[in-house]
Scaffold this active site. Structure first.
Site, PDB file in Angstrom:
ATOM      1  CE  LYS A  66       3.529   0.230   4.600  1.00  0.00           C
ATOM      2  NZ  LYS A  66       2.372  -0.070   3.748  1.00  0.00           N
ATOM      3  CD  GLU A 125      -2.755   1.171   2.484  1.00  0.00           C
ATOM      4  OE1 GLU A 125      -2.801   0.175   3.225  1.00  0.00           O
ATOM      5  OE2 GLU A 125      -3.412   2.215   2.674  1.00  0.00           O
ATOM      6  NE  ARG A 179       4.305  -8.261  10.630  1.00  0.00           N
ATOM      7  CZ  ARG A 179       3.531  -7.679   9.702  1.00  0.00           C
ATOM      8  NH1 ARG A 179       2.508  -8.325   9.199  1.00  0.00           N
ATOM      9  NH2 ARG A 179       3.781  -6.468   9.292  1.00  0.00           N
TER      10      ARG A 179
END
Ligand code: ATP
Ligand code: MG
Length: 572
Positions: A276, A35, A266
């Site tokens: 983020k 994104e 992850r």
């Protein structure tokens, strides 16, 4: 880049099976779908090497797809930085560059189809009311009173949502699945919401936007993705992913076999933050100099720090891919960078905390050359000349007036236990002569400003007499008249603790010593270093000429990593 075989993992095994059964006719098509609401970080490197690595090794394709379905927070700067980071890691998407927002029309058509087929309805409850009916992990949810609206009414409302007749939050489109499902994600998830906001790609065309969980499977199906690889937190979403694509296949939108979602663990890394939101805070609150600050765990920061794509590849191969969540210590990444740099970096001399060494018995104005190998394990890389003269720079810590036990570098003559004067200590000036310390000069504050020594003319490295001198210390030096001064930044870990934020606010865990700037002396050959050239500074570590601040003839160096894992030694 040479391509050593990537180690097997459960995803590769799965793909091998699909190839054996001919499920997709041998086709492997993956995607990396960031994104564009921030810069890529170390964690993304794991996903990039996984997805692009599969495409490379199976002769497939990996798409770079901007998952830009959220009109807020997305910016062109982020798009550009992502493109540049993926390229820097060495990957190419060919013609497969996509924007999820280009699929808004198809997503909308799919939604109208779902409404017509009785698989979606417009709900007009408030967010609060909807939450109350959702139930909990142990209690089933309850149907919304709007769940029984007719297809015609739903379609009318949905079209008016799109036409901009309603305010944000007044209606949502929901999938009609099962409010009693043990999986909360199947309790009629929202698939479209009203948001009167301009989008970086579609401008003001839309005031309804698809939810991520709805958009993502459709993006995969439109692009004919075979293996849609995501992180573990999406495991509970997989039933919805499959439900949605099955319905849309029934509606003729997509052909089977449908993309398969596969989850992996992850990357969690100590001493950094990979969220983020936190990375944005670090930049906006100016705890760092920007997204590409060499201390930032972003790929842009890694590049300026001197980390290498090959080092990241080594790292991702080494940590592997699994379904078990775990933490990797930052020292593993640093060690991979060291391993890669050790192979490629030419050796150079830099004195980071210079003090003069004056050779009293060396003729003033006289000079000569010493020869140093560019790489001790690779003689084929040749040697370069180091000018030698009467006045040298050495490291301040290579001289001491009162040597602690085991100190083998320079110290002046002193009385021994029996009261007898002993000569000063001898060291070898690496690639040059053996010298003996005679004393030092100090300023009014008692600070040492110069160290004096005498040299032994028959002790030069490589000469016949050199072996006759046995010394324990071996120090680096530079001819003061020939060295060039330069700014060198000694970077260290951005956070002082392994799990920032675990005990208190993560900002309180920042390492106040993450950057030290020094005025160093460099050997003449370094003056011409170009941006991004990396070197090992002997005894100090690996350094890179800064990408941004290096100017022709005036390099600025960043320390990438020390030679050894000094952090564990000093803090462990
Ligand atoms: P956020 O968690 O803030 O939403 P994100 O890190 O998930 O952001 P995306 O842009 O959605 O950001 O990530 C793109 C891809 O990178 C996703 O497919 C995601 O699975 C993967 N990814 C993100 N973080 C990691 C990580 N720590 N380890 C491995 N893969 C990751
Ligand atoms: Mg995400």
């Amino acid at each position: 880049m040479s391509t050593p075989a990537t180690p097997a993992n459960f995803i590769r095994n799965l793909i091998d099976e699909d190839i054996a059964t001919g499920k997709w006719g041998g086709r492997v098509e993956t995607r990396f779908p960031p994104e564009p609401n921030g810069y890529l970080h170390y964690g993304h490197a794991k996903s990039i090497f996984l997805n692009f690595g599969l495409a490379r090794d199976y002769d497939g394709a990996c798409h770079l797809r901007f998952d830009d379905t959220n009109p807020e927070k997305e910016e062109q700067e982020y798009v550009d930085s992502i493109v540049s980071a993926v390229r820097w890691l060495g990957f190419d998407w060919g013609a497969h560059l996509y924007y999820a927002s280009d699929y808004f029309d198809t997503m909308y058509a799919c939604a109208e189809y779902l409404i017509g087929a009785g698989h979606a309805y417009v709900d007009s409850l408030s967010a609060e009311e909807m939450r109350e009916l959702r139930g909990t992990l142990t209690e089933p949810g309850k149907d919304s009173p709007y769940r029984t609206r007719s297809a015609a009414e739903n379609l009318d409302l949905f079209r008016r949502m799109k036409a901009g007749e309603f305010d944000d939050g007044t209606h949502v489109l929901r999938a009609k699945i099962d409010m009693a499902s043990p999986n909360i994600n199947l309790r009629d998830p929202a698939i479209y919401r009203i948001k009167h906001a301009a989008h970086h790609n579609t401008g003001d065309r839309w005031c309804i936007y698809p939810m991520y969980t709805y958009a993502h499977p459709i993006e995969d199906a439109i692009e004919n993705i075979t293996h849609s690889i995501c992180t573990l937190e999406f495991e509970d979403q997989r039933p919805f992913y499959d439900w949605l694509l099955e319905r849309l296949a029934e509606g003729g939108f997509f052909k089977r076999p449908l993309p398969q979602q596969i989850e992996f663990a992850r990357l969690n890394l100590t001493y950094v933050v990979l969220s983020k939101r936190k990375l944005i805070d670090l930049v906006e609150q100016k705890h760092v100099d920007g997204w590409d600050d060499p201390r930032m765990p972003t790929l842009a920061g890694a590049r300026r720090r001197g980390f290498t794509p090959q080092g990241f590849r080594l790292f991702t191969d080494r940590i592997g891919v699994s379904k078990a969540d775990s933490w990797i210590d930052l020292s593993v990444l640093e060690e991979c960078m060291r391993e890669d740099l050790n192979k490629r970096a030419h050796r150079r001399i830099a004195v980071l905390d210079p003090v003069k060494l004056i050779i009293d018995n060396y003729a003033e104005g006289h000079g000569e050359e010493c020869w140093a190998p560019n790489h001790p394990q690779k003689p084929e890389l040749g040697k370069r000349a180091l000018p030698f003269s009467r006045e040298l720079w050495i490291e301040r810590e290579d001289f001491t007036e009162v040597p602690p036990k085991g100190y083998f570098r320079l110290f002046p003559p002193r009385l021994d236990a029996a009261g007898i004067m002993q000569p000063g200590n001898r060291v070898r000036l690496r690639y040059g002569y053996v010298v003996e310390c005679l004393g030092c000069d100090k300023d009014a504050d008692g600070k040492v400003v110069a160290v004096h020594c005498r040299y032994f003319p028959d002790s030069k490295s490589g000469s016949a007499g050199a072996d006759a001198y046995k010394v324990k210390g071996n120090i680096h030096w530079l001819s003061a008249a020939h060295a060039c001064s330069a700014e060198v930044r000694l970077y260290d870990r951005l956070f002082a603790v392994p799990y920032p934020g675990r005990e208190r606010d993560y900002l309180a865990d920042l390492n106040p010593h993450s950057r030290t700037v020094v005025a160093a002396q460099l050997e003449p050959a370094l003056k011409a270093a170009g941006a991004e050239e990396c070197f090992q500074f002997e005894r100090h570590g690996y350094f890179v000429a800064d990408l941004v601040d290096t100017k022709p003839g005036a390099p600025v160096f960043n320390r990438t990593v020390t030679l050894k894992d000094t952090w564990s030694r000093e803090h462990g």
